[in-house]
Scaffold this active site. Structure first.
Site, PDB file in Angstrom:
ATOM      1  N   GLU A 110       0.803  -1.234   0.000  1.00 42.47           N
ATOM      2  CA  GLU A 110       0.000   0.000   0.000  1.00 42.47           C
ATOM      3  C   GLU A 110       0.834   1.282   0.000  1.00 42.47           C
ATOM      4  O   GLU A 110       0.559   2.207  -0.766  1.00 42.47           O
ATOM      5  CB  GLU A 110      -0.965   0.013   1.199  1.00 42.47           C
ATOM      6  CG  GLU A 110      -2.140  -0.936   1.052  1.00 42.47           C
ATOM      7  CD  GLU A 110      -1.842  -2.373   1.453  1.00 42.47           C
ATOM      8  OE1 GLU A 110      -0.662  -2.716   1.688  1.00 42.47           O
ATOM      9  OE2 GLU A 110      -2.797  -3.153   1.531  1.00 42.47           O
TER      10      GLU A 110
HETATM   11  N1  COA Z   1      -5.813  -3.828  -9.254  1.00 37.92           N
HETATM   12  C1  COA Z   1      -6.184  -3.716 -10.535  1.00 37.92           C
HETATM   13  N2  COA Z   1      -5.619  -4.413 -11.545  1.00 37.92           N
HETATM   14  C2  COA Z   1      -4.666  -5.271 -11.213  1.00 37.92           C
HETATM   15  C3  COA Z   1      -4.229  -5.454  -9.899  1.00 37.92           C
HETATM   16  C4  COA Z   1      -4.860  -4.677  -8.879  1.00 37.92           C
HETATM   17  N3  COA Z   1      -4.552  -4.795  -7.574  1.00 37.92           N
HETATM   18  N4  COA Z   1      -3.250  -6.373  -9.890  1.00 37.92           N
HETATM   19  C5  COA Z   1      -3.089  -6.769 -11.172  1.00 37.92           C
HETATM   20  N5  COA Z   1      -3.933  -6.084 -11.967  1.00 37.92           N
HETATM   21  C6  COA Z   1      -4.055  -6.159 -13.409  1.00 37.92           C
HETATM   22  C7  COA Z   1      -2.907  -5.462 -14.112  1.00 37.92           C
HETATM   23  O1  COA Z   1      -3.119  -4.055 -14.172  1.00 37.92           O
HETATM   24  C8  COA Z   1      -2.951  -6.102 -15.481  1.00 37.92           C
HETATM   25  O2  COA Z   1      -3.966  -5.495 -16.242  1.00 37.92           O
HETATM   26  P1  COA Z   1      -3.809  -5.341 -17.853  1.00 37.92           P
HETATM   27  O3  COA Z   1      -3.768  -6.753 -18.363  1.00 37.92           O
HETATM   28  O4  COA Z   1      -5.029  -4.582 -18.249  1.00 37.92           O
HETATM   29  O5  COA Z   1      -2.516  -4.590 -18.058  1.00 37.92           O
HETATM   30  C9  COA Z   1      -3.398  -7.530 -15.155  1.00 37.92           C
HETATM   31  O6  COA Z   1      -3.974  -7.505 -13.848  1.00 37.92           O
HETATM   32  C10 COA Z   1      -2.229  -8.476 -15.137  1.00 37.92           C
HETATM   33  O7  COA Z   1      -1.250  -7.942 -14.266  1.00 37.92           O
HETATM   34  P2  COA Z   1       0.311  -7.872 -14.630  1.00 37.92           P
HETATM   35  O8  COA Z   1       0.957  -6.895 -13.701  1.00 37.92           O
HETATM   36  O9  COA Z   1       0.502  -7.660 -16.089  1.00 37.92           O
HETATM   37  O10 COA Z   1       0.706  -9.379 -14.286  1.00 37.92           O
HETATM   38  P3  COA Z   1       2.029  -9.934 -13.599  1.00 37.92           P
HETATM   39  O11 COA Z   1       1.845 -11.405 -13.562  1.00 37.92           O
HETATM   40  O12 COA Z   1       3.236  -9.334 -14.217  1.00 37.92           O
HETATM   41  O13 COA Z   1       1.970  -9.360 -12.091  1.00 37.92           O
HETATM   42  C11 COA Z   1       0.992  -8.870  -9.959  1.00 37.92           C
HETATM   43  C12 COA Z   1       0.900  -9.699 -11.236  1.00 37.92           C
HETATM   44  C13 COA Z   1      -0.228  -9.211  -9.090  1.00 37.92           C
HETATM   45  C14 COA Z   1       2.286  -9.228  -9.207  1.00 37.92           C
HETATM   46  C15 COA Z   1       1.068  -7.368 -10.279  1.00 37.92           C
HETATM   47  O14 COA Z   1       0.006  -7.058 -11.174  1.00 37.92           O
HETATM   48  C16 COA Z   1       0.948  -6.446  -9.095  1.00 37.92           C
HETATM   49  O15 COA Z   1       1.931  -6.199  -8.403  1.00 37.92           O
HETATM   50  N6  COA Z   1      -0.261  -5.889  -8.848  1.00 37.92           N
HETATM   51  C17 COA Z   1      -0.494  -4.938  -7.800  1.00 37.92           C
HETATM   52  C18 COA Z   1      -0.745  -5.672  -6.490  1.00 37.92           C
HETATM   53  C19 COA Z   1      -0.881  -4.711  -5.355  1.00 37.92           C
HETATM   54  O16 COA Z   1      -0.005  -3.916  -5.075  1.00 37.92           O
HETATM   55  N7  COA Z   1      -2.004  -4.819  -4.630  1.00 37.92           N
HETATM   56  C20 COA Z   1      -2.275  -4.055  -3.462  1.00 37.92           C
HETATM   57  C21 COA Z   1      -3.278  -3.026  -3.766  1.00 37.92           C
HETATM   58  S1  COA Z   1      -3.633  -2.067  -2.315  1.00 37.92           S
END
Ligand code: COA
Length: 263
Positions: A135
């Site tokens: 966060e």
């Molecule tokens: N909210 C919205 N969308 C999310 C998301 C979230 N918390 N986590 C992943 N997504 C979406 C990405 O934006 C991406 O969308 P797109 O295909 O339209 O570009 C899709 O999911 C795939 O994610 P991507 O980052 O390309 O996949 P990855 O396998 O490389 O990584 C994660 C996956 C989960 C590690 C990475 O997306 C991430 O770090 N997400 C944020 C997690 C986070 O910080 N959550 C806490 C929120 S308070």
């Protein structure tokens, strides 16, 4: 009936599966409403004695959907607050569910995903799982999940992982108390979850609900006369209860108690 989750009930076990794999099971307002409703239903359904939270796809849960969070930021204060309360309330329902709850973690959990894990009574993951409280990286704070996460890992580790937002491994999550067990793969995960489910199904359903309340009532309290009296009152009530009598009689009569399927 639901668009973002799948629910099933089988042989005393209720399973809620997060099913938004294309968004790594991130939760938005719609998913929160569905999850909240499903937890209520499972809690009220006498056919459910254990609740398992699982998910589909690569990640267990990527926490709050950042598109939703961004949208909520543009709402008026009242609506923004209503949205935040809905998430806080869903987590409370899970943490205080009268049935024992388990998290089946097949992949990474971030932010609110760690919150979901922390709300469950038992958490088992594969080595594929990784965790992070991201966060502050986003200029936010792990607010509504904090009571649950701190209860699980303690203030000391919360200080490190909430402030650094570092990723940590399943092994580290196990070490700091977020996980109870780590297994090699998904087949072993289902086996390990099944073993805990079997153990839970052997136990008195009413006793389990009372035991969860007991833990909440006693945890972190000084050993005051009030706490001691409260524990005495609780066991007095339970040993006179129908289920308590049945459990003790079954033991003394060398038979299974009536809450265990006979045969
Ligand atoms: N909210 C919205 N969308 C999310 C998301 C979230 N918390 N986590 C992943 N997504 C979406 C990405 O934006 C991406 O969308 P797109 O295909 O339209 O570009 C899709 O999911 C795939 O994610 P991507 O980052 O390309 O996949 P990855 O396998 O490389 O990584 C994660 C996956 C989960 C590690 C990475 O997306 C991430 O770090 N997400 C944020 C997690 C986070 O910080 N959550 C806490 C929120 S308070």
């Amino acid at each position: 009936m639901y668009n973002n989750i799948i629910t099933e009930t089988d042989l005393g076990v209720g399973i809620i599966t997060l099913n938004r794999p294309e968004r790594h099971n991130a939760f938005d307002d719609a998913l929160i409403v569905e999850l909240s409703d499903a937890i209520d239903r499972m809690a009220a359904d006498p056919a459910v004695r254990v609740l398992v939270i699982s998910s589909t796809g690569k990640s267990f849960c990527a926490g709050a959907d950042l598109n939703w969070m961004k949208r909520a930021a543009g709402y008026g204060n009242d609506e923004n607050l209503r949205d935040s309360r809905a998430l806080a309330e869903m987590l409370r329902k899970l943490a205080q569910c009268p049935k024992p709850t388990m998290a089946r973690i097949q992949g990474p959990a971030y932010g609110g995903g760690v919150g979901l894990v922390a709300c469950c009574d038992v958490a088992i993951a594969t080595f594929e799982a990784q965790f992070a409280l991201t966060e502050v990286k986003l200029g936010l704070i792990p607010a509504v999940i904090s009571p649950h996460v701190i209860a699980a890992i303690g203030e000391r580790y919360a200080r490190r992982y909430m402030l650094t937002a570092e990723r940590f491994s399943a092994a580290e999550a196990y070490r700091i108390g977020l996980l109870h067990e780590i297994v090699t793969d998904v087949a072993a995960l289902d086996e390990a979850v099944g073993e805990i489910v079997d153990a839970l199904l052997n136990n008195g359903p009413h006793a389990l609900a009372e035991c969860k309340q007991l833990i909440t009532a006693v945890a972190w309290k000084p050993l005051s006369p009030q706490v001691i009296e409260d524990t005495a009152q609780r066991i007095t009530r339970l040993r006179a209860s129908e289920e308590g009598r049945e459990g003790m009689n079954a033991f003394l009569e060398k038979r299974k108690p009536n809450w265990i399927a006979q045969g």
